[in-house]
Design a protein around this motif. Sequence first.
Motif, PDB file in Angstrom:
ATOM      1  N   GLY A   1     -40.169  -2.068  33.087  1.00  0.00           N
ATOM      2  CA  GLY A   1     -41.616  -1.978  33.304  1.00  0.00           C
ATOM      3  C   GLY A   1     -42.268  -0.984  32.341  1.00  0.00           C
ATOM      4  N   LYS A   2     -43.599  -0.895  32.437  1.00  0.00           N
ATOM      5  CA  LYS A   2     -44.342  -0.053  31.485  1.00  0.00           C
ATOM      6  C   LYS A   2     -43.956   1.426  31.574  1.00  0.00           C
ATOM      7  N   ASP A   3     -43.675   1.896  32.793  1.00  0.00           N
ATOM      8  CA  ASP A   3     -43.320   3.310  32.944  1.00  0.00           C
ATOM      9  C   ASP A   3     -41.938   3.582  32.356  1.00  0.00           C
ATOM     10  N   SER A   4     -41.026   2.612  32.532  1.00  0.00           N
ATOM     11  CA  SER A   4     -39.675   2.762  31.984  1.00  0.00           C
ATOM     12  C   SER A   4     -39.683   2.784  30.459  1.00  0.00           C
ATOM     13  N   VAL A   5     -40.457   1.875  29.846  1.00  0.00           N
ATOM     14  CA  VAL A   5     -40.454   1.856  28.377  1.00  0.00           C
ATOM     15  C   VAL A   5     -41.091   3.129  27.832  1.00  0.00           C
ATOM     16  N   THR A   6     -42.045   3.652  28.585  1.00  0.00           N
ATOM     17  CA  THR A   6     -42.688   4.909  28.169  1.00  0.00           C
ATOM     18  C   THR A   6     -41.673   6.050  28.195  1.00  0.00           C
ATOM     19  N   VAL A   7     -40.944   6.161  29.296  1.00  0.00           N
ATOM     20  CA  VAL A   7     -39.973   7.254  29.416  1.00  0.00           C
ATOM     21  C   VAL A   7     -38.868   7.101  28.373  1.00  0.00           C
TER      22      VAL A   7
ATOM     23  N   THR B   1     -36.245   8.947  35.697  1.00  0.00           N
ATOM     24  CA  THR B   1     -36.971   7.742  36.107  1.00  0.00           C
ATOM     25  C   THR B   1     -38.402   7.771  35.553  1.00  0.00           C
ATOM     26  N   GLY B   2     -39.075   6.638  35.668  1.00  0.00           N
ATOM     27  CA  GLY B   2     -40.480   6.552  35.260  1.00  0.00           C
ATOM     28  C   GLY B   2     -41.405   6.634  36.458  1.00  0.00           C
TER      29      GLY B   2
ATOM     30  N   GLU C   1     -48.684   5.681  40.988  1.00  0.00           N
ATOM     31  CA  GLU C   1     -48.264   4.288  41.105  1.00  0.00           C
ATOM     32  C   GLU C   1     -48.312   3.757  42.530  1.00  0.00           C
ATOM     33  N   SER C   2     -47.985   4.585  43.514  1.00  0.00           N
ATOM     34  CA  SER C   2     -48.048   4.092  44.885  1.00  0.00           C
ATOM     35  C   SER C   2     -48.156   5.249  45.848  1.00  0.00           C
TER      36      SER C   2
ATOM     37  N   VAL D   1     -50.329   6.019  30.491  1.00  0.00           N
ATOM     38  CA  VAL D   1     -49.170   5.204  30.109  1.00  0.00           C
ATOM     39  C   VAL D   1     -49.574   4.165  29.065  1.00  0.00           C
ATOM     40  N   TRP D   2     -50.656   3.450  29.333  1.00  0.00           N
ATOM     41  CA  TRP D   2     -51.079   2.407  28.378  1.00  0.00           C
ATOM     42  C   TRP D   2     -51.547   3.016  27.064  1.00  0.00           C
ATOM     43  N   GLU D   3     -52.193   4.186  27.152  1.00  0.00           N
ATOM     44  CA  GLU D   3     -52.642   4.848  25.920  1.00  0.00           C
ATOM     45  C   GLU D   3     -51.428   5.225  25.067  1.00  0.00           C
TER      46      GLU D   3
END
Length: 273
Positions: A36-42, A126-127, A132-133, A187-189
């Motif tokens: 996911g996006k958080d994982s690829v970021t980390v 982890t990301g 997130e929740s 994250v998206w930035e």
Amino acid sequence: MLHQMNIYGKDRVQQAIERLQTFEPEEGYYLAFSGGKDSVTVKALMDMAGVKYDAHYSVTSVDPPELVQFVKTFNDVIFDYPTDCDGKVVTMWNLIPRKRMPPTRIVRYCCKYLKEGNGKGRFVVTGVRQAESAKRKGRSGLELGDTKTSKREMLDPDNPSQELIHICPTKAQRILNPIVDWSTDDVWEFINEYNVPYCKLYDEGFERLGCVGCPMSTRQESELNRQPKIKKLYIRAFERMIEERKKAGLETDWKTGEEVLSWWFGDKRKELK
Ligand code: SF4
């Protein structure tokens, strides 16, 4: 450059890199990588930090095929197949008959078998992000679980939601969440600024990726309609589940897998009211 500044006036990227460098264990980190996006970021941050790590993807058997394909594009991500104590591979399809009930919002047994328990004895990264929740609101930047005492330290002493260190007496694991205080926009930035590859499903409107048909998802029914093969596998697993209930002498009004599926959706709608 990422414009968001943190509470200490440091760039968020630099701060996450420093977190990773500060706690780097000699044997390297265990990166719990979901794709996911958080994982690829980390993962990108770990590369930028130059820390040693091995990345692991837990094969849940219910992730969208597009996500699995995307994870396969990383040569350095290890695919881990969850197993039971006899060494048998656990999937959603053998878990449902074994548990004799579908996973629900209240009884989410599948997370325990398919997602948790990896990286035992390792320093896990982890990301996880608080934004997130709701469940993750209380998650800390660092969770340590190898002492008998409970201890918490905050990123910001005036903000109890920003724990830096959490020593949990019940978890025999250390966990670092280096982007715990990042927003989704951060994250998206980061992904856009640093050209980090991400799964194409986000471009199709998905905000979060994960198990198709998850009882926690507000789009459970539409996700399954989009993935007819996975929907069929659920129906077959529900049919085997009915057989197991009968063998165990458990009462059941369900006659077919489709009936269980429809109860599952209805049950979810009821719970959401
Ligand atoms: S379906 Fe949902 S509850 Fe089950 S393992 Fe996946 S995320 Fe966890």
